[in-house]
Design a protein around this motif. Sequence first.
Motif, PDB file in Angstrom:
ATOM      1  N   LYS A 123       0.806  -1.213   0.000  1.00  0.00           N
ATOM      2  CA  LYS A 123       0.000   0.000   0.000  1.00  0.00           C
ATOM      3  C   LYS A 123       0.846   1.274   0.000  1.00  0.00           C
ATOM      4  O   LYS A 123       0.330   2.356   0.134  1.00  0.00           O
ATOM      5  N   LYS A 124       2.186   1.106  -0.115  1.00  0.00           N
ATOM      6  CA  LYS A 124       3.076   2.269  -0.156  1.00  0.00           C
ATOM      7  C   LYS A 124       4.111   2.063  -1.251  1.00  0.00           C
ATOM      8  O   LYS A 124       4.369   0.949  -1.690  1.00  0.00           O
ATOM      9  N   LEU A 125       4.717   3.166  -1.660  1.00  0.00           N
ATOM     10  CA  LEU A 125       5.815   3.092  -2.615  1.00  0.00           C
ATOM     11  C   LEU A 125       7.018   2.453  -1.930  1.00  0.00           C
ATOM     12  O   LEU A 125       7.185   2.567  -0.722  1.00  0.00           O
ATOM     13  N   GLY A 126       7.849   1.772  -2.706  1.00  0.00           N
ATOM     14  CA  GLY A 126       9.054   1.188  -2.131  1.00  0.00           C
ATOM     15  C   GLY A 126       9.388  -0.158  -2.754  1.00  0.00           C
ATOM     16  O   GLY A 126       8.843  -0.553  -3.781  1.00  0.00           O
ATOM     17  N   LYS A 127      10.304  -0.861  -2.094  1.00  0.00           N
ATOM     18  CA  LYS A 127      10.750  -2.171  -2.572  1.00  0.00           C
ATOM     19  C   LYS A 127      10.163  -3.268  -1.688  1.00  0.00           C
ATOM     20  O   LYS A 127      10.135  -3.143  -0.470  1.00  0.00           O
ATOM     21  N   TYR A 128       9.728  -4.349  -2.347  1.00  0.00           N
ATOM     22  CA  TYR A 128       9.122  -5.476  -1.658  1.00  0.00           C
ATOM     23  C   TYR A 128       9.690  -6.778  -2.224  1.00  0.00           C
ATOM     24  O   TYR A 128      10.074  -6.842  -3.393  1.00  0.00           O
ATOM     25  N   ASN A 129       9.732  -7.795  -1.398  1.00  0.00           N
ATOM     26  CA  ASN A 129      10.171  -9.113  -1.841  1.00  0.00           C
ATOM     27  C   ASN A 129       8.971  -9.970  -2.203  1.00  0.00           C
ATOM     28  O   ASN A 129       8.040 -10.107  -1.424  1.00  0.00           O
ATOM     29  N   ILE A 130       9.030 -10.556  -3.390  1.00  0.00           N
ATOM     30  CA  ILE A 130       7.988 -11.454  -3.862  1.00  0.00           C
ATOM     31  C   ILE A 130       8.594 -12.848  -3.950  1.00  0.00           C
ATOM     32  O   ILE A 130       9.648 -13.036  -4.561  1.00  0.00           O
ATOM     33  N   ILE A 131       7.929 -13.819  -3.345  1.00  0.00           N
ATOM     34  CA  ILE A 131       8.425 -15.190  -3.346  1.00  0.00           C
ATOM     35  C   ILE A 131       7.534 -16.029  -4.256  1.00  0.00           C
ATOM     36  O   ILE A 131       6.316 -16.015  -4.124  1.00  0.00           O
ATOM     37  N   PHE A 132       8.159 -16.748  -5.167  1.00  0.00           N
ATOM     38  CA  PHE A 132       7.454 -17.679  -6.037  1.00  0.00           C
ATOM     39  C   PHE A 132       7.777 -19.077  -5.544  1.00  0.00           C
ATOM     40  O   PHE A 132       8.926 -19.511  -5.591  1.00  0.00           O
ATOM     41  N   LYS A 133       6.773 -19.785  -5.041  1.00  0.00           N
ATOM     42  CA  LYS A 133       6.981 -21.121  -4.493  1.00  0.00           C
ATOM     43  C   LYS A 133       6.195 -22.124  -5.325  1.00  0.00           C
ATOM     44  O   LYS A 133       4.975 -22.150  -5.289  1.00  0.00           O
ATOM     45  N   PHE A 134       6.922 -22.944  -6.084  1.00  0.00           N
ATOM     46  CA  PHE A 134       6.286 -23.935  -6.946  1.00  0.00           C
ATOM     47  C   PHE A 134       6.184 -25.280  -6.235  1.00  0.00           C
ATOM     48  O   PHE A 134       5.161 -25.930  -6.267  1.00  0.00           O
ATOM     49  N   THR A 135       7.284 -25.722  -5.628  1.00  0.00           N
ATOM     50  CA  THR A 135       7.308 -26.916  -4.791  1.00  0.00           C
ATOM     51  C   THR A 135       8.147 -26.577  -3.567  1.00  0.00           C
ATOM     52  O   THR A 135       8.640 -25.463  -3.434  1.00  0.00           O
ATOM     53  N   LYS A 136       8.337 -27.547  -2.676  1.00  0.00           N
ATOM     54  CA  LYS A 136       9.147 -27.281  -1.486  1.00  0.00           C
ATOM     55  C   LYS A 136      10.581 -26.915  -1.858  1.00  0.00           C
ATOM     56  O   LYS A 136      11.211 -26.086  -1.213  1.00  0.00           O
ATOM     57  N   SER A 137      11.098 -27.524  -2.907  1.00  0.00           N
ATOM     58  CA  SER A 137      12.498 -27.287  -3.270  1.00  0.00           C
ATOM     59  C   SER A 137      12.676 -26.240  -4.375  1.00  0.00           C
ATOM     60  O   SER A 137      13.770 -25.715  -4.542  1.00  0.00           O
ATOM     61  N   ILE A 138      11.642 -25.933  -5.122  1.00  0.00           N
ATOM     62  CA  ILE A 138      11.768 -24.983  -6.228  1.00  0.00           C
ATOM     63  C   ILE A 138      11.083 -23.674  -5.843  1.00  0.00           C
ATOM     64  O   ILE A 138       9.862 -23.544  -5.901  1.00  0.00           O
ATOM     65  N   THR A 139      11.896 -22.713  -5.423  1.00  0.00           N
ATOM     66  CA  THR A 139      11.399 -21.386  -5.080  1.00  0.00           C
ATOM     67  C   THR A 139      12.295 -20.327  -5.718  1.00  0.00           C
ATOM     68  O   THR A 139      13.445 -20.590  -6.030  1.00  0.00           O
ATOM     69  N   SER A 140      11.731 -19.145  -5.879  1.00  0.00           N
ATOM     70  CA  SER A 140      12.497 -18.042  -6.434  1.00  0.00           C
ATOM     71  C   SER A 140      12.054 -16.750  -5.747  1.00  0.00           C
ATOM     72  O   SER A 140      10.911 -16.625  -5.323  1.00  0.00           O
ATOM     73  N   LYS A 141      12.977 -15.822  -5.629  1.00  0.00           N
ATOM     74  CA  LYS A 141      12.690 -14.549  -4.978  1.00  0.00           C
ATOM     75  C   LYS A 141      12.980 -13.422  -5.961  1.00  0.00           C
ATOM     76  O   LYS A 141      14.028 -13.401  -6.596  1.00  0.00           O
ATOM     77  N   VAL A 142      12.026 -12.491  -6.088  1.00  0.00           N
ATOM     78  CA  VAL A 142      12.164 -11.373  -7.006  1.00  0.00           C
ATOM     79  C   VAL A 142      11.864 -10.098  -6.236  1.00  0.00           C
ATOM     80  O   VAL A 142      10.972 -10.059  -5.381  1.00  0.00           O
ATOM     81  N   CYS A 143      12.604  -9.048  -6.532  1.00  0.00           N
ATOM     82  CA  CYS A 143      12.389  -7.752  -5.899  1.00  0.00           C
ATOM     83  C   CYS A 143      11.375  -6.957  -6.722  1.00  0.00           C
ATOM     84  O   CYS A 143      11.531  -6.816  -7.930  1.00  0.00           O
ATOM     85  N   LEU A 144      10.341  -6.465  -6.067  1.00  0.00           N
ATOM     86  CA  LEU A 144       9.321  -5.658  -6.706  1.00  0.00           C
ATOM     87  C   LEU A 144       9.490  -4.212  -6.240  1.00  0.00           C
ATOM     88  O   LEU A 144       9.529  -3.952  -5.039  1.00  0.00           O
ATOM     89  N   GLU A 145       9.598  -3.307  -7.192  1.00  0.00           N
ATOM     90  CA  GLU A 145       9.714  -1.897  -6.843  1.00  0.00           C
ATOM     91  C   GLU A 145       8.476  -1.167  -7.323  1.00  0.00           C
ATOM     92  O   GLU A 145       8.130  -1.208  -8.507  1.00  0.00           O
ATOM     93  N   VAL A 146       7.793  -0.513  -6.396  1.00  0.00           N
ATOM     94  CA  VAL A 146       6.588   0.243  -6.713  1.00  0.00           C
ATOM     95  C   VAL A 146       6.989   1.719  -6.822  1.00  0.00           C
ATOM     96  O   VAL A 146       7.494   2.303  -5.862  1.00  0.00           O
ATOM     97  N   LEU A 147       6.752   2.293  -7.992  1.00  0.00           N
ATOM     98  CA  LEU A 147       7.166   3.656  -8.288  1.00  0.00           C
ATOM     99  C   LEU A 147       5.938   4.523  -8.562  1.00  0.00           C
ATOM    100  O   LEU A 147       4.905   4.021  -9.004  1.00  0.00           O
ATOM    101  N   PRO A 148       6.054   5.841  -8.343  1.00  0.00           N
ATOM    102  CA  PRO A 148       4.906   6.717  -8.635  1.00  0.00           C
ATOM    103  C   PRO A 148       4.697   6.890 -10.131  1.00  0.00           C
ATOM    104  O   PRO A 148       5.642   6.892 -10.912  1.00  0.00           O
ATOM    105  N   LYS A 149       3.435   7.046 -10.508  1.00  0.00           N
ATOM    106  CA  LYS A 149       3.081   7.232 -11.921  1.00  0.00           C
ATOM    107  C   LYS A 149       3.314   8.656 -12.348  1.00  0.00           C
ATOM    108  O   LYS A 149       3.044   9.583 -11.646  1.00  0.00           O
TER     109      LYS A 149
END
Length: 149
Positions: A123-149
């Motif tokens: 709900k605010k501008l900034g950087k957030y961590n997004i976790i993609f979890k497909f199975t217990k062993s297959i996960t990935s982490k991506v940084c999400l940056e929310v910027l003003p329009k």
Amino acid sequence: MKIILYKNVDNLGKKGKIVVVKPGYARNFLFPYGYAILASKNNIKIFKNTKKLEKKELKNKIRFYERIKYKLDKVKHIKIFAKSSKEGKLFGSVSIKNILECLNKNNIKVDKKNIRIEEGYIKKLGKYNIIFKFTKSITSKVCLEVLPK
């Protein structure tokens, strides 16, 4: 009566196990609710073949998830532009739907049930961590940056 369990049943056994139960228990509970089938020679052969197919499908699914993980590891950073106030508070929020739209633009197709937002709602501008979890062993982490329009 010998039966093959189709699902895990408490105090009886796990899926695929051949067990002996009383006929009334099998007829009145296990068969109608789809927990088991009769363990005839033909049913045992069919069950073994379906197990082989399930293993093959699982291997294909794992390969598919590993390909998606590889694509996500290449991206590592997602930018989303949203309307916000001067203080940095968003008008609304960034949802999983917005993240999916951004990934679809990069030709990465992910199911929404595999996405977890580490901080909860965005709900605010900034950087957030997004976790993609497909199975217990297959996960990935991506940084999400929310910027003003």
